[in-house]
Design a protein around this motif. Structure first.
Motif, short mmCIF file in Angstrom:
data_model
loop_
_atom_site.label_atom_id
_atom_site.label_comp_id
_atom_site.label_asym_id
_atom_site.label_seq_id
_atom_site.Cartn_x
_atom_site.Cartn_y
_atom_site.Cartn_z
N ALA A 20 -12.93 23.16 -1.40
CA ALA A 20 -12.84 23.89 -2.68
C ALA A 20 -11.91 23.09 -3.59
O ALA A 20 -10.70 23.17 -3.47
N GLU A 51 -11.91 28.50 -5.21
CA GLU A 51 -11.69 29.06 -3.87
C GLU A 51 -12.64 30.22 -3.57
O GLU A 51 -13.24 30.28 -2.50
N CYS A 68 -8.66 26.21 3.29
CA CYS A 68 -7.67 27.10 2.69
C CYS A 68 -6.43 26.28 2.37
O CYS A 68 -6.13 25.31 3.06
#
Ligand code: ATP
Ligand code: MG
Length: 416
Positions: free
Chosen positions: A325, A331, A354
């Motif tokens: 991302a 995200e 993440c």
């Protein structure tokens, strides 16, 4: 007792899944029993004068003062459960189990205090056909894991109780002549359980028993026919074996067929699988008589073998697809797209990045997890409701695709 870390657990899961598939292929069903049983169960089954019961059990009094033991093996537990729930009497059962066992032994390579066994137990069938099936099932596992060349089968028959009693007298007479060559353990066994001397791992004792009388010369006619029947079946099935008249087992409940699969790739802890027939145990533990045969396989030793022989490259990487991302507010797009993929391709293992960071950082993460496919999602992709797919292996070109194309491309690439 060992922790099983994530990289090792991938190997374990691969092994366990292969085992589940093999037992299912023979129509066996799983029996799960508690890891704690009453101490008495093991004393009555394994035998009071065995290494396990004399010095290896984890035994404790619970709050009621009942003596409990962490199971050192699972055959007695299966028989206990089978009797208790009426699974055995007048029936045929083919059972498997897998789980932790506990023995307070000196820890060393291939020998631990909490270890894991996979095993099967069959009830209600005299054999020798089912004895051959049980051995064949274990042989198939070696084939599945690619280690058939590295294990060999040792076979013996312990005969009937009467045959064993006759043999015992002959063996005691032989050993009494050679007491000076026996160690302390064997001298004690000579009094209490002389057949166990044959199982001694002490080289001096092994030397002393080279010319000991052979169990096979003492077999009763029925056991002899049973054993010949088994050997003929194994011959016909192409399963090689060596008859080892010194082979006895460390547990008292065995009769007739006993066998071990041994390897020389593990040093001294060479037995990976051991089993045999225990026709008296069901009755001994309070049930109506039922013939039974089974084996237990040490999973640590199997995993060690696969690692030693460098056969774990068959273990799948934990992640198929890494979803990045990049740039601002992508995200949620990445998470949403990953979820859609999980809806459409539920077997696919997807890890979504993440923690933000630039392209270099995210690609480094992707590389580290070993995923063969990376999906690059930036602001452009988000705007167009699309994705860029990058193949980390081979020479397939990076492509920009719609979500629908992405799904079919992944389906195709992973050949599902
Ligand atoms: P050994 O002769 O090696 O002590 P055993 O006769 O005590 O083995 P069984 O009770 O028949 O072994 O158990 C079946 C299998 O379980 C063994 O062949 C081995 O692969 C495995 N096993 C037994 N004890 C241990 C242990 N302490 N740690 C790891 N594996 C074990
Ligand atoms: Mg042992």
């Amino acid at each position: 007792m060992n922790d099983c870390l994530p990289t090792d657990s991938a190997v374990w899961q691969w092994v366990e899944n292969a085992i589940r598939q093999v037992v299912a292929g023979y129509g066996y069903q799983e029996l799960r029993t508690p890891i704690v049983e009453s101490t008495d169960l093991f004393k009555r089954s394994i035998g009071e004068v065995t290494d396990i019961v004399e010095k290896e059990m984890y035994t404790f009094a619970d709050r009621n003062g009942d003596s409990l033991t962490l199971r050192p093996e699972n055959t007695a537990c299966c028989v206990r459960a089978g009797n208790q729930h009426g699974l055995i009497y007048n029936q045929q059962q083919r059972i498997w189990y897998m789980g932790p066992m506990f023995r307070h032994e000196r820890p060393q390579k291939g020998r631990y205090r909490q270890f894991h066994q996979f095993g099967i137990e069959t009830f209600g069938i005299d054999g020798p056909d089912v004895d051959a099936e049980v051995i064949m099932l274990s042989a198939r596992l070696w084939k599945v894991f690619g280690i058939s060349e590295h294990v060999s089968l040792e076979l013996n028959s312990l005969g009937s109780n009467q045959a064993r009693a006759n043999y015992r007298d002959a063996l005691v007479a032989y050993l009494n002549e050679r007491k000076d060559q026996l160690d302390e353990d064997s001298l004690r066994r000579l009094e209490t359980n002389p057949l166990r001397v044959l199982d001694s791992k002490n080289p001096d004792v092994q030397q002393a028993i080279v010319d000991a009388p052979s169990l096979l010369d003492y077999l009763d006619d029925e056991s002899k026919a049973h054993f010949e029947g088994l050997c003929n079946k194994l011959d016909a099935l192409g399963i090689a074996y060596r008859i080892n008249p010194r082979l006895v087992r460390g547990l008292d409940y065995y009769n007739r067929t006993v066998f071990e699969w041994v390897t020389d790739s593990l040093g001294s802890q060479g037995t990976v699988c051991a089993g045999g027939r225990y026709d008296g145990l069901v009755e001994q533990l309070g049930g109506k008589p039922s013939p039974a045969v089974g084996f237990a396989m040490g999973l640590e030793r199997l995993v060690l073998m696969l690692q030693t022989l460098d056969l774990t490259s068959q273990v799948p990487q934990p992640v198929d697809v890494y979803v990045t991302a990049l740039g601002d507010s992508t995200e949620l797009y990445a998470m949403g797209l990953s979820e859609e993929l999980r809806d459409n391709l539920p077997w696919l293992r997807i890890q979504t990045h993440c923690g933000g960071g630039n392209m270099k950082k995210q690609m480094k993460r992707a590389d580290k997890c070993g995923a063969p496919v990376v999906i690059i999602l930036g602001e452009n992709e988000m705007q167009e409701n699309a994705a860029t797919i990058k193949f980390m292996r081979g020479d397939k070109q990076q492509q920009s695709v719609s979500k629908a194309e992405l799904t079919s491309l992944l389906n195709e690439y992973f050949e599902h």
